[in-house]
Write an enzyme that holds these catalytic residues in place. Structure first.
Site, PDB file in Angstrom:
ATOM      1  N   ASN A 182       0.865  -1.180   0.000  1.00  0.00           N
ATOM      2  CA  ASN A 182       0.000   0.000   0.000  1.00  0.00           C
ATOM      3  C   ASN A 182       0.904   1.234   0.000  1.00  0.00           C
ATOM      4  O   ASN A 182       1.459   1.588   1.027  1.00  0.00           O
ATOM      5  CB  ASN A 182      -0.910  -0.007   1.234  1.00  0.00           C
ATOM      6  CG  ASN A 182      -1.777   1.240   1.307  1.00  0.00           C
ATOM      7  OD1 ASN A 182      -1.897   1.970   0.318  1.00  0.00           O
ATOM      8  ND2 ASN A 182      -2.385   1.478   2.457  1.00  0.00           N
ATOM      9  N   TRP A 183       1.036   1.822  -1.172  1.00  0.00           N
ATOM     10  CA  TRP A 183       1.931   2.987  -1.288  1.00  0.00           C
ATOM     11  C   TRP A 183       1.315   4.230  -0.656  1.00  0.00           C
ATOM     12  O   TRP A 183       1.997   5.243  -0.505  1.00  0.00           O
ATOM     13  CB  TRP A 183       2.255   3.267  -2.757  1.00  0.00           C
ATOM     14  CG  TRP A 183       3.194   2.283  -3.392  1.00  0.00           C
ATOM     15  CD1 TRP A 183       3.784   1.181  -2.808  1.00  0.00           C
ATOM     16  CD2 TRP A 183       3.682   2.315  -4.743  1.00  0.00           C
ATOM     17  NE1 TRP A 183       4.590   0.539  -3.709  1.00  0.00           N
ATOM     18  CE2 TRP A 183       4.548   1.219  -4.909  1.00  0.00           C
ATOM     19  CE3 TRP A 183       3.456   3.168  -5.827  1.00  0.00           C
ATOM     20  CZ2 TRP A 183       5.198   0.945  -6.116  1.00  0.00           C
ATOM     21  CZ3 TRP A 183       4.094   2.896  -7.037  1.00  0.00           C
ATOM     22  CH2 TRP A 183       4.957   1.795  -7.176  1.00  0.00           C
ATOM     23  N   LYS A 184       0.016   4.190  -0.379  1.00  0.00           N
ATOM     24  CA  LYS A 184      -0.698   5.358   0.155  1.00  0.00           C
ATOM     25  C   LYS A 184      -0.467   6.567  -0.776  1.00  0.00           C
ATOM     26  O   LYS A 184      -0.411   6.402  -1.992  1.00  0.00           O
ATOM     27  CB  LYS A 184      -0.275   5.657   1.587  1.00  0.00           C
ATOM     28  CG  LYS A 184      -0.301   4.425   2.483  1.00  0.00           C
ATOM     29  CD  LYS A 184      -0.180   4.754   3.932  1.00  0.00           C
ATOM     30  CE  LYS A 184       0.039   3.481   4.716  1.00  0.00           C
ATOM     31  NZ  LYS A 184      -0.258   3.620   6.117  1.00  0.00           N
ATOM     32  N   HIS A 211      -9.811   0.881   4.094  1.00  0.00           N
ATOM     33  CA  HIS A 211      -8.575   1.099   4.851  1.00  0.00           C
ATOM     34  C   HIS A 211      -8.881   2.052   6.018  1.00  0.00           C
ATOM     35  O   HIS A 211      -9.682   2.984   5.885  1.00  0.00           O
ATOM     36  CB  HIS A 211      -7.498   1.687   3.936  1.00  0.00           C
ATOM     37  CG  HIS A 211      -6.153   1.688   4.574  1.00  0.00           C
ATOM     38  ND1 HIS A 211      -5.785   2.641   5.499  1.00  0.00           N
ATOM     39  CD2 HIS A 211      -5.106   0.836   4.481  1.00  0.00           C
ATOM     40  CE1 HIS A 211      -4.551   2.379   5.934  1.00  0.00           C
ATOM     41  NE2 HIS A 211      -4.120   1.273   5.325  1.00  0.00           N
ATOM     42  N   GLU A 251      -7.376   4.485   7.235  1.00  0.00           N
ATOM     43  CA  GLU A 251      -7.162   5.920   6.986  1.00  0.00           C
ATOM     44  C   GLU A 251      -8.368   6.516   6.269  1.00  0.00           C
ATOM     45  O   GLU A 251      -8.744   7.658   6.516  1.00  0.00           O
ATOM     46  CB  GLU A 251      -5.859   6.123   6.183  1.00  0.00           C
ATOM     47  CG  GLU A 251      -4.644   5.858   7.068  1.00  0.00           C
ATOM     48  CD  GLU A 251      -3.407   5.369   6.340  1.00  0.00           C
ATOM     49  OE1 GLU A 251      -3.332   5.471   5.107  1.00  0.00           O
ATOM     50  OE2 GLU A 251      -2.501   4.867   7.043  1.00  0.00           O
ATOM     51  N   GLU A 260      -5.986  -5.147  10.139  1.00  0.00           N
ATOM     52  CA  GLU A 260      -4.954  -4.146  10.428  1.00  0.00           C
ATOM     53  C   GLU A 260      -5.319  -3.417  11.723  1.00  0.00           C
ATOM     54  O   GLU A 260      -6.144  -2.483  11.699  1.00  0.00           O
ATOM     55  CB  GLU A 260      -4.882  -3.121   9.293  1.00  0.00           C
ATOM     56  CG  GLU A 260      -4.559  -3.723   7.950  1.00  0.00           C
ATOM     57  CD  GLU A 260      -3.969  -2.681   7.019  1.00  0.00           C
ATOM     58  OE1 GLU A 260      -2.813  -2.853   6.631  1.00  0.00           O
ATOM     59  OE2 GLU A 260      -4.654  -1.689   6.719  1.00  0.00           O
ATOM     60  N   GLY A 300       1.697   2.205  10.709  1.00  0.00           N
ATOM     61  CA  GLY A 300       2.601   3.354  10.579  1.00  0.00           C
ATOM     62  C   GLY A 300       3.209   3.796  11.900  1.00  0.00           C
ATOM     63  O   GLY A 300       3.792   4.870  11.992  1.00  0.00           O
ATOM     64  N   SER A 332       2.856  -2.256  10.392  1.00  0.00           N
ATOM     65  CA  SER A 332       4.314  -2.227  10.597  1.00  0.00           C
ATOM     66  C   SER A 332       5.001  -3.560  10.263  1.00  0.00           C
ATOM     67  O   SER A 332       5.970  -3.948  10.917  1.00  0.00           O
ATOM     68  CB  SER A 332       4.644  -1.782  12.030  1.00  0.00           C
ATOM     69  OG  SER A 332       4.131  -0.480  12.258  1.00  0.00           O
ATOM     70  N   GLY A 334       4.672   1.332   4.902  1.00  0.00           N
ATOM     71  CA  GLY A 334       6.017   1.913   4.866  1.00  0.00           C
ATOM     72  C   GLY A 334       7.069   1.020   4.212  1.00  0.00           C
ATOM     73  O   GLY A 334       7.827   1.473   3.347  1.00  0.00           O
TER      74      GLY A 334
HETATM   75  C1  PEP Z   1      -1.055   0.047   5.744  1.00  0.00           C
HETATM   76  O1  PEP Z   1      -0.911   1.088   5.131  1.00  0.00           O
HETATM   77  O2  PEP Z   1      -2.031  -0.656   5.495  1.00  0.00           O
HETATM   78  C2  PEP Z   1      -0.048  -0.342   6.738  1.00  0.00           C
HETATM   79  C3  PEP Z   1      -0.195  -1.470   7.370  1.00  0.00           C
HETATM   80  O3  PEP Z   1       1.005   0.536   6.930  1.00  0.00           O
HETATM   81  P1  PEP Z   1       2.392   0.215   7.701  1.00  0.00           P
HETATM   82  O4  PEP Z   1       2.895  -1.081   7.148  1.00  0.00           O
HETATM   83  O5  PEP Z   1       3.269   1.382   7.384  1.00  0.00           O
HETATM   84  O6  PEP Z   1       2.064   0.100   9.165  1.00  0.00           O
END
Ligand code: PEP
Length: 254
Positions: free
Chosen positions: A9-11, A97, A99, A169, A175, A215, A237
């Site tokens: 997931n590049w966001k 997601h 976010e 998640e 993050g 993470s 990330g």
């Molecule tokens: C995500 O964006 O879904 C995610 C799990 O981010 P990260 O790996 O940075 O925690």
């Protein structure tokens, strides 16, 4: 064996040249996918077509959108429809997601509509669920996640949920550098599978891919993916670093 997936997931990161550089570097870094393993890149909308062109013809590697509209078409400025994504040959879309739930106020009911419209257009949702920190601290994470699944997915008939992809998640681990322990991940994944089995039966629940996100990095992927009910990861990330994401792909269950 159910599908094992390493999903990036590049966001809202990277310029187009950086995105292209990342894909080139990743393809050059040692990684391997067998028949039941997939790598999926959820990239920003403007990069879907160029990244897809770079990956077309690669076995078991796909591009995904990070969202789609709950509406079919019309006067929704700034939105992207499932029909548009289908028309450019996409097969996957992230739905729900955390976010988007937080910043765009997406509710379980709206996400049910997004799931429906995605499936009407042959897009496989990667349906995200997971609890915030205060729910984890209160110890009510199981019922919280169960409600997310029930309100957004359980209207689907068995044939549509068969082979589905869910991403658990925990929001407190996204993050933050704070990963759920492999035991916490397994416990919730087993719970999700039990909830799915209660609604749809064991056979269908066993075939559903449940990804862990929060993470994930090269250093912890092998242990987390090694849990019996964890079928890979949704990675933010660490997916922006080619060597990290290649190692995460290589950590999928064989
Ligand atoms: C995500 O964006 O879904 C995610 C799990 O981010 P990260 O790996 O940075 O925690």
């Amino acid at each position: 064996m159910r599908k094992q997936i390493a999903a990036a997931n590049w966001k809202m990161n990277l310029s187009l040249p950086q995105a292209e550089e990342l894909i080139i570097a990743l393809l050059e870094t040692d990684h391997s996918l067998n028949d039941h393993q997939l790598a999926i890149f959820a990239v920003p909308f403007p990069y879907i077509i160029p990244v897809k062109q770079m990956l077309d013809g690669r076995q078991n590697i796909f591009v995904a959108a990070q969202n789609c509209s709950a509406n079919k078409n019309g006067a929704y400025t700034g939105e992207t429809s499932a029909e548009m994504l289908q028309s450019i040959g996409l097969k996957y879309v992230l739905i729900g997601h955390s976010e988007r739930r937080e910043y765009n106020h997406e509710t379980n009911a709206e996400l049910a509509k997004k799931v429906n419209i995605a499936m009407e257009h042959q897009l496989q949702p990667i349906f995200c669920c997971g609890e915030p920190l205060q729910i984890r601290e209160a110890g009510t994470q199981n019922s919280y996640v169960e409600t997310q699944l029930k309100e957004s997915l359980f209207h689907l008939p068995a044939e549509q949920i068969s082979g589905f992809v869910v991403a658990y998640e925990p929001i407190w681990a996204i993050g933050t550098g704070k990963t759920a322990s492999s035991g916490q991940a397994q416990e919730m994944h087993a719970h999700i599978r039990t909830v799915l089995a209660t609604q749809y039966g064991n056979e269908i629940a066993d075939g559903i891919t449940i990804l862990y996100g929060g993470s994930v990095k090269a250093a912890n992927a092998l242990e987390i993916f090694g849990q019996p009910d964890v079928d890979g990861g949704l990675v933010g990330g660490a997916s922006l670093v080619a060597t990290e994401f290649a190692a995460i792909i290589n950590s999928l269950k064989k």
